[in-house]
Design an enzyme around this catalytic site. Structure first.
Site, PDB file in Angstrom:
ATOM      1  N   HIS A   1     -11.126  17.213  27.592  1.00  0.00           N
ATOM      2  CA  HIS A   1     -12.578  17.399  27.729  1.00  0.00           C
ATOM      3  C   HIS A   1     -12.997  18.863  27.607  1.00  0.00           C
ATOM      4  CE1 HIS A   1     -12.619  13.235  28.460  1.00  0.00           C
ATOM      5  NE2 HIS A   1     -12.425  13.229  29.761  1.00  0.00           N
TER       6      HIS A   1
ATOM      7  N   HIS B   1     -19.695  10.713  30.204  1.00  0.00           N
ATOM      8  CA  HIS B   1     -18.592  10.076  30.908  1.00  0.00           C
ATOM      9  C   HIS B   1     -19.061   9.209  32.082  1.00  0.00           C
ATOM     10  CE1 HIS B   1     -14.487   9.402  31.887  1.00  0.00           C
ATOM     11  NE2 HIS B   1     -14.035  10.379  31.144  1.00  0.00           N
TER      12      HIS B   1
ATOM     13  N   GLU C   1     -16.787   5.859  26.253  1.00  0.00           N
ATOM     14  CA  GLU C   1     -17.126   7.213  25.794  1.00  0.00           C
ATOM     15  C   GLU C   1     -17.144   7.253  24.273  1.00  0.00           C
ATOM     16  OE1 GLU C   1     -13.975   9.589  27.832  1.00  0.00           O
ATOM     17  OE2 GLU C   1     -13.800   7.698  28.907  1.00  0.00           O
TER      18      GLU C   1
HETATM   19  C1  BGC Z   1      -9.530  10.143  29.623  1.00  0.00           C
HETATM   20  C2  BGC Z   1      -8.743   9.808  30.868  1.00  0.00           C
HETATM   21  C3  BGC Z   1      -9.200  10.689  31.986  1.00  0.00           C
HETATM   22  C4  BGC Z   1     -10.691  10.506  32.165  1.00  0.00           C
HETATM   23  C5  BGC Z   1     -11.278  11.396  33.235  1.00  0.00           C
HETATM   24  C6  BGC Z   1     -10.973   9.912  29.894  1.00  0.00           C
HETATM   25  O1  BGC Z   1     -11.715  10.266  28.771  1.00  0.00           O
HETATM   26  O2  BGC Z   1      -9.107   9.400  28.515  1.00  0.00           O
HETATM   27  O3  BGC Z   1      -7.365   9.980  30.636  1.00  0.00           O
HETATM   28  O4  BGC Z   1      -8.521  10.388  33.175  1.00  0.00           O
HETATM   29  O5  BGC Z   1     -11.353  10.755  30.958  1.00  0.00           O
HETATM   30  O6  BGC Z   1     -11.040  12.720  32.996  1.00  0.00           O
END
Ligand code: BGC
Length: 351
Positions: A107, A177, A316
């Site tokens: 991210h 998210h 997402e």
């Molecule tokens: C990821 C996960 C992660 C989550 C929170 C998702 O986009 O694929 O692996 O735990 O985000 O950070």
């Protein structure tokens, strides 16, 4: 339609986090916060017209900015999901991003999510957040300005428009998210929710969940959501691309690959309440993540609710993970002084 502003919390650096609440003619509500240009609450009606908050979240800013709590409701930038080895190249120049998880970037390093955004514009039904990211912030090239506009329409759609402009060629892959629990009852897991994803393939991953570059057919595997069925039906099946206990945390390759053209990506449905969410986007991928990395116990969420294991499902929209390192994956670079734009819509209804 109305919009109102309220104080939420104060960050350690003294900045106040504000919430902008948009209410439409049906009483549906979107509460959007300056922290991470995020979604704090979304209230949608069930089949009897009863409103309930259908996203997980917290009463305190400090929980939102704890990366272990899963980026609840927050916007993600500059580049969502994973960047292998925390590096990538553009036109022969190598850039290094934060290795904030294992050896990779998750991210974008988290900064876009965990800082307070400015307000650019407010109208009766929309709020636009803006953030300036200087050249090489967290290793990404270009002085970049990103705007995120949320609009709540009278037909219960939350439209999210991301626009960005940079003075250098760069990479932009924003997402939101939010974790949905359409039952409105966050003590329930999302295993009873029905899901359809309009994808025939997913991106194959290695043991660190980094894409290998291969695309695999979903049919005949637990990954198949081509028809609406319960998430819980197969979430615990052993499968190489899914970490046991965690469950789904995978990118699907949407059928629509034409960047800029809106298409339905997924349908999430809760039979008991009748609430249905359609996710529409112009992006080629969607991460299905069922909150399997969240803590197993604890109720630190809004009003003592559960932000724990499998209590919410994140859908997402994104370019595929690591697409900036895998030439075969669809990806659109952001060119100097040209506007990058992508739109995702969350369309709520009842069935
Ligand atoms: C990821 C996960 C992660 C989550 C929170 C998702 O986009 O694929 O692996 O735990 O985000 O950070």
């Amino acid at each position: 339609m109305s919009i109102s502003k309220s104080y939420f919390d104060t960050l350690e650096n003294g900045e106040d986090v504000e919430i902008y609440k948009i209410t439409n003619k049906n009483g549906a509500v979107a509460e959007l916060m300056t922290l991470g240009a995020g979604i704090h609450a979304l209230k949608a009606p069930d089949r009897n017209g009863e409103l309930a908050d259908v996203v997980l979240g917290f009463d305190k800013a400090k929980h939102y900015i704890n990366p272990d709590f899963g980026y609840q409701g927050l916007s993600v930038g500059r580049f969502a999901n994973r960047i292998r080895d925390a590096r990538f190249s553009i036109d022969g120049v190598e850039y290094h991003t934060p290795a904030n998880q294992g050896t990779w970037t998750l991210h974008g390093g988290g900064r876009f999510s965990f800082t307070n955004w400015d307000i650019k514009r407010i109208s009766e039904q929309s709020v636009t957040f803006t953030r300036f990211s200087p050249d090489m912030e967290d290793g990404f090239p270009g002085n970049l300005r990103m705007d995120i506009q949320y609009t709540l329409t009278d037909d219960n759609t939350l439209r999210i428009e991301y626009t960005a402009k940079s003075d250098k060629k760069t990479v932009v892959n924003p997402t939101n998210h939010a974790y949905f629990n359409l039952s409105g009852d966050k003590s329930k897991t999302i295993e009873e929710h029905y899901l359809q994803i309009n994808a025939d393939k997913f991106t194959e991953t290695d043991s660190s969940q980094l894409p290998t570059g291969e695309l695999t057919e979903v049919r005949g595997t637990m990954m198949d959501f081509t028809e609406l069925h319960k998430i819980g039906d197969r979430i615990n099946e052993p499968f190489r691309a899914v970490l046991g206990d965690v469950g789904y945390d995978n990118n699907y390759c949407l059928r629509n690959t034409e960047f800029g053209k809106m298409a339905q990506a997924a349908i999430l449905y809760d039979k008991e309440s009748g609430r249905q969410l359609e996710v529409w986007t112009d992006l080629p991928g969607i991460q299905l993540y069922c909150g399997g990395w969240l803590e197993k116990t604890g109720s630190i969420g809004k009003n003592g609710s559960y932000v724990t294991y499998r209590r919410g499902v994140a859908l997402e929209t994104q370019f595929y993970p690591d697409s900036l390192n895998i030439p075969d994956f669809p990806f659109t670079y952001t060119m100097p002084n040209e506007e990058f734009k992508t739109v995702t819509e969350l369309r709520f209804s009842v069935k």
